[in-house]
Design a protein around this motif. Structure first.
Motif, PDB file in Angstrom:
ATOM      1  N   ALA A  18      13.468   4.675   2.007  1.00 22.82           N
ATOM      2  CA  ALA A  18      14.552   3.786   2.424  1.00 22.82           C
ATOM      3  C   ALA A  18      14.861   3.965   3.906  1.00 22.82           C
ATOM      4  O   ALA A  18      15.083   2.984   4.627  1.00 22.82           O
ATOM      5  CB  ALA A  18      15.795   4.043   1.580  1.00 22.82           C
ATOM      6  N   ARG A  19      14.856   5.191   4.364  1.00 21.57           N
ATOM      7  CA  ARG A  19      15.092   5.448   5.794  1.00 21.57           C
ATOM      8  C   ARG A  19      13.959   4.879   6.644  1.00 21.57           C
ATOM      9  O   ARG A  19      14.193   4.279   7.691  1.00 21.57           O
ATOM     10  CB  ARG A  19      15.258   6.943   6.046  1.00 21.57           C
ATOM     11  CG  ARG A  19      16.539   7.501   5.489  1.00 21.57           C
ATOM     12  CD  ARG A  19      16.623   9.011   5.715  1.00 21.57           C
ATOM     13  NE  ARG A  19      17.684   9.597   4.941  1.00 21.57           N
ATOM     14  CZ  ARG A  19      18.958   9.613   5.307  1.00 21.57           C
ATOM     15  NH1 ARG A  19      19.324   9.048   6.431  1.00 21.57           N
ATOM     16  NH2 ARG A  19      19.870  10.172   4.537  1.00 21.57           N
ATOM     17  N   PHE A  20      12.725   5.062   6.190  1.00 21.33           N
ATOM     18  CA  PHE A  20      11.567   4.514   6.905  1.00 21.33           C
ATOM     19  C   PHE A  20      11.639   2.986   6.952  1.00 21.33           C
ATOM     20  O   PHE A  20      11.435   2.368   8.007  1.00 21.33           O
ATOM     21  CB  PHE A  20      10.274   4.962   6.223  1.00 21.33           C
ATOM     22  CG  PHE A  20       9.050   4.277   6.755  1.00 21.33           C
ATOM     23  CD1 PHE A  20       8.502   4.659   7.965  1.00 21.33           C
ATOM     24  CD2 PHE A  20       8.459   3.244   6.042  1.00 21.33           C
ATOM     25  CE1 PHE A  20       7.376   4.028   8.464  1.00 21.33           C
ATOM     26  CE2 PHE A  20       7.330   2.608   6.533  1.00 21.33           C
ATOM     27  CZ  PHE A  20       6.790   2.999   7.748  1.00 21.33           C
ATOM     28  N   ALA A  21      11.936   2.359   5.811  1.00 21.55           N
ATOM     29  CA  ALA A  21      12.016   0.898   5.759  1.00 21.55           C
ATOM     30  C   ALA A  21      13.125   0.382   6.669  1.00 21.55           C
ATOM     31  O   ALA A  21      12.956  -0.633   7.353  1.00 21.55           O
ATOM     32  CB  ALA A  21      12.238   0.436   4.318  1.00 21.55           C
ATOM     33  N   ASP A  22      14.248   1.085   6.719  1.00 20.79           N
ATOM     34  CA  ASP A  22      15.339   0.663   7.594  1.00 20.79           C
ATOM     35  C   ASP A  22      14.934   0.787   9.057  1.00 20.79           C
ATOM     36  O   ASP A  22      15.240  -0.095   9.869  1.00 20.79           O
ATOM     37  CB  ASP A  22      16.598   1.491   7.321  1.00 20.79           C
ATOM     38  CG  ASP A  22      17.772   0.988   8.123  1.00 20.79           C
ATOM     39  OD1 ASP A  22      18.131  -0.203   7.982  1.00 20.79           O
ATOM     40  OD2 ASP A  22      18.332   1.771   8.914  1.00 20.79           O
ATOM     41  N   ASP A  23      14.244   1.860   9.412  1.00 20.93           N
ATOM     42  CA  ASP A  23      13.756   2.008  10.786  1.00 20.93           C
ATOM     43  C   ASP A  23      12.795   0.874  11.155  1.00 20.93           C
ATOM     44  O   ASP A  23      12.880   0.310  12.248  1.00 20.93           O
ATOM     45  CB  ASP A  23      13.030   3.347  10.972  1.00 20.93           C
ATOM     46  CG  ASP A  23      13.979   4.524  11.018  1.00 20.93           C
ATOM     47  OD1 ASP A  23      15.201   4.306  11.194  1.00 20.93           O
ATOM     48  OD2 ASP A  23      13.505   5.665  10.872  1.00 20.93           O
ATOM     49  N   GLN A  24      11.893   0.532  10.240  1.00 19.90           N
ATOM     50  CA  GLN A  24      10.945  -0.553  10.497  1.00 19.90           C
ATOM     51  C   GLN A  24      11.676  -1.884  10.642  1.00 19.90           C
ATOM     52  O   GLN A  24      11.350  -2.695  11.506  1.00 19.90           O
ATOM     53  CB  GLN A  24       9.910  -0.642   9.373  1.00 19.90           C
ATOM     54  CG  GLN A  24       9.000   0.560   9.287  1.00 19.90           C
ATOM     55  CD  GLN A  24       8.171   0.723  10.542  1.00 19.90           C
ATOM     56  OE1 GLN A  24       7.497  -0.195  10.974  1.00 19.90           O
ATOM     57  NE2 GLN A  24       8.235   1.898  11.145  1.00 19.90           N
ATOM     58  N   TYR A  25      12.667  -2.101   9.801  1.00 16.45           N
ATOM     59  CA  TYR A  25      13.465  -3.325   9.875  1.00 16.45           C
ATOM     60  C   TYR A  25      14.167  -3.410  11.224  1.00 16.45           C
ATOM     61  O   TYR A  25      14.142  -4.449  11.882  1.00 16.45           O
ATOM     62  CB  TYR A  25      14.464  -3.356   8.718  1.00 16.45           C
ATOM     63  CG  TYR A  25      15.607  -4.293   8.966  1.00 16.45           C
ATOM     64  CD1 TYR A  25      15.434  -5.665   8.841  1.00 16.45           C
ATOM     65  CD2 TYR A  25      16.847  -3.815   9.363  1.00 16.45           C
ATOM     66  CE1 TYR A  25      16.481  -6.533   9.091  1.00 16.45           C
ATOM     67  CE2 TYR A  25      17.882  -4.665   9.607  1.00 16.45           C
ATOM     68  CZ  TYR A  25      17.701  -6.022   9.485  1.00 16.45           C
ATOM     69  OH  TYR A  25      18.731  -6.872   9.745  1.00 16.45           O
ATOM     70  N   GLN A  26      14.812  -2.324  11.635  1.00 15.98           N
ATOM     71  CA  GLN A  26      15.525  -2.315  12.916  1.00 15.98           C
ATOM     72  C   GLN A  26      14.564  -2.580  14.079  1.00 15.98           C
ATOM     73  O   GLN A  26      14.883  -3.352  14.988  1.00 15.98           O
ATOM     74  CB  GLN A  26      16.236  -0.966  13.126  1.00 15.98           C
ATOM     75  CG  GLN A  26      17.329  -0.676  12.142  1.00 15.98           C
ATOM     76  CD  GLN A  26      18.536  -1.572  12.305  1.00 15.98           C
ATOM     77  OE1 GLN A  26      18.765  -2.147  13.358  1.00 15.98           O
ATOM     78  NE2 GLN A  26      19.299  -1.721  11.240  1.00 15.98           N
ATOM     79  N   ASP A  27      13.396  -1.942  14.048  1.00  7.91           N
ATOM     80  CA  ASP A  27      12.412  -2.149  15.114  1.00  7.91           C
ATOM     81  C   ASP A  27      11.935  -3.597  15.158  1.00  7.91           C
ATOM     82  O   ASP A  27      11.783  -4.184  16.230  1.00  7.91           O
ATOM     83  CB  ASP A  27      11.212  -1.223  14.925  1.00  7.91           C
ATOM     84  CG  ASP A  27      11.544   0.235  15.178  1.00  7.91           C
ATOM     85  OD1 ASP A  27      12.617   0.521  15.751  1.00  7.91           O
ATOM     86  OD2 ASP A  27      10.725   1.099  14.800  1.00  7.91           O
TER      87      ASP A  27
END
Length: 126
Positions: free
Chosen positions: A96-105
Motif C-alpha cells: 500500500a505504501r509502495f502503491a501510494d508512492d507510485q500514485y503520487q509520483d
C-alpha cells in the motif's frame, strides 16, 4: 520451444519494432525537413496552440481520474492483524505504501508535464 526458435522470434520482433519506430529529425543529408526548411537558424517551427492546450488539459484530466480511482487507505485496515496473519498484514502495508508512492509520483509527473506544455505554448507565439 527450442533455443533457436526463441532467437528467431526475438529477431523477428526486433525487425518489426525497428521498422515501426521513427524519430522526427532532419534527414542525415541535411535536406529540407517536413516544414520545408533546413532546420537551421532561419527555419520556422509550426505549433498548433490548440493541440498543446488540449494535451495539457488531457494530462490534468488524467491526473484527476487517477485521483478519483486511487486506492482507499481503509482497504488496508481489513488486512491488519489480528484479522490476518502478521506477515500478510506487513506485506499488504508495504504494498500500500509502495502503491501510494507510485500514485503520487505519477500524478506529479502528469501535472508537471501539463505545466511544461502550457509554458511551451506561451513560448511559441503565433
Amino acid at each position: 520451444m527450442a533455443w533457436d526458435e526463441w532467437e528467431q522470434l526475438k529477431a523477428q520482433a526486433a525487425e518489426r519494432h525497428s521498422t515501426q519506430m521513427r524519430l522526427n529529425q532532419l534527414p542525415a543529408d541535411g535536406g529540407a525537413g517536413p516544414s520545408g526548411g533546413t532546420g537551421g537558424p532561419g527555419s520556422r517551427l509550426h505549433v498548433d496552440h490548440h493541440s498543446l492546450n488540449g494535451n495539457a488539459n488531457a494530462l490534468v484530466e488524467l491526473a484527476g481520474l487517477l485521483y478519483e480511482g486511487r486506492p482507499d487507505g481503509d482497504l488496508c485496515t481489513t488486512a491488519r492483524a489480528p484479522r490476518s496473519h502478521p506477515d500478510v498484514a506487513a506485506k499488504v502495508d508495504r504494498f500500500a505504501r509502495f502503491a501510494d508512492d507510485q500514485y503520487q509520483d505519477t500524478t506529479t509527473l502528469l501535472v508537471a508535464l501539463s505545466t511544461r506544455l502550457r509554458r511551451a505554448n506561451g513560448t511559441f507565439v503565433a
